[in-house]
Motif scaffolding. Structure first.
Motif, PDB file in Angstrom:
ATOM      1  N   ARG A 171       3.341   7.720  -1.986  1.00 20.36           N
ATOM      2  CA  ARG A 171       2.245   6.758  -1.909  1.00 20.36           C
ATOM      3  C   ARG A 171       2.377   5.919  -0.636  1.00 20.36           C
ATOM      4  O   ARG A 171       3.471   5.494  -0.263  1.00 20.36           O
ATOM      5  CB  ARG A 171       2.266   5.841  -3.131  1.00 20.36           C
ATOM      6  N   LYS A 172       1.219   5.673  -0.011  1.00 23.59           N
ATOM      7  CA  LYS A 172       1.177   4.846   1.190  1.00 23.59           C
ATOM      8  C   LYS A 172       0.576   3.488   0.865  1.00 23.59           C
ATOM      9  O   LYS A 172      -0.198   3.357  -0.077  1.00 23.59           O
ATOM     10  CB  LYS A 172       0.317   5.517   2.257  1.00 23.59           C
ATOM     11  N   GLU A 173       0.917   2.523   1.672  1.00 23.28           N
ATOM     12  CA  GLU A 173       0.353   1.194   1.515  1.00 23.28           C
ATOM     13  C   GLU A 173      -0.975   1.148   2.258  1.00 23.28           C
ATOM     14  O   GLU A 173      -1.101   1.727   3.342  1.00 23.28           O
ATOM     15  CB  GLU A 173       1.322   0.163   2.092  1.00 23.28           C
ATOM     16  N   GLY A 174      -1.950   0.471   1.693  1.00 20.92           N
ATOM     17  CA  GLY A 174      -3.273   0.381   2.312  1.00 20.92           C
ATOM     18  C   GLY A 174      -3.311  -0.576   3.476  1.00 20.92           C
ATOM     19  O   GLY A 174      -2.283  -1.142   3.885  1.00 20.92           O
ATOM     20  N   LYS A 175      -4.505  -0.804   4.007  1.00 21.47           N
ATOM     21  CA  LYS A 175      -4.673  -1.718   5.128  1.00 21.47           C
ATOM     22  C   LYS A 175      -4.359  -3.161   4.716  1.00 21.47           C
ATOM     23  O   LYS A 175      -4.589  -3.550   3.598  1.00 21.47           O
ATOM     24  CB  LYS A 175      -6.123  -1.661   5.617  1.00 21.47           C
ATOM     25  N   LYS A 176      -3.831  -3.919   5.648  1.00 21.11           N
ATOM     26  CA  LYS A 176      -3.522  -5.332   5.403  1.00 21.11           C
ATOM     27  C   LYS A 176      -4.413  -6.166   6.297  1.00 21.11           C
ATOM     28  O   LYS A 176      -4.777  -5.758   7.394  1.00 21.11           O
ATOM     29  CB  LYS A 176      -2.067  -5.629   5.711  1.00 21.11           C
TER      30      LYS A 176
END
Length: 177
Positions: A171-176
């Motif tokens: 899983r990747k982290e979304g935009k911040k």
């Protein structure tokens, strides 16, 4: 020396094998399968065991030795217990249902995907989020499961899609902001 190739393949009760030249055919409770080995190996049937022996010490003969033994073992496993792949569907509104012999997949497209299983492979959907692919041919079962999974591979941000049971999706982290 091949560690895999040295092991003889045991035939369980109810399974018969017949060797004709380079072809071995195995018959069991689930059906009949056959495999044709290359000329680099010999197939020997001794009662209830099948052994594979290389005809020389060339690199190709040693490669074919272990591969041929694995193929014969897969024939025996296929006609006794068969092979099975379990798939899971994750995502809101994603589901699978059976209509006769056709697997109907709702995967977020504007249309439903109809999937017909190839000959010798059975596809079932015991739950809306589970798909079971079974058969006696390991290659056909794996390819059918991969073809179903290709309709909607799991994506890395929300994890939605079709995945193998127990598969871990990175899983990747979304935009911040």
């Amino acid at each position: 020396m091949s560690r895999i190739g040295k092991k003889p393949v045991e035939l369980p009760s109810g399974v018969t094998a017949e060797v004709k030249g380079q072809t071995i055919s195995v018959k069991g409770p689930k059906g009949t399968r056959s495999f044709t080995a290359t000329d680099d190996v010999d197939l020997v049937l001794d009662g209830s065991t099948v052994t594979v022996k290389p005809r020389g010490l060339s690199k190709r003969a040693r490669q074919q030795w272990g591969m041929s033994r694995s193929m014969v073992a897969n024939l025996v496993t296929g006609v006794t217990t068969g092979f099975r792949k379990d798939l899971e569907i994750q995502g809101v509104g994603y589901r699978a249902t059976m209509q006769g012999k056709t697997l109907k997949l709702a995967l977020g497209y504007s249309h439903d995907v109809n999937f017909d299983a190839p000959e010798g492979v059975t596809v079932n959907a015991p739950k809306q989020t589970e798909i079971v692919v079974e058969g006696i041919d390991q290659q056909a079962v794996g390819q059918t499961a991969a073809n179903i999974r290709d309709w909607k591979r799991p994506e890395p941000y929300k994890g939605k899609g079709i995945r193998y049971k127990g598969e871990v999706v990175f899983r990747k982290e979304g935009k911040k902001k």
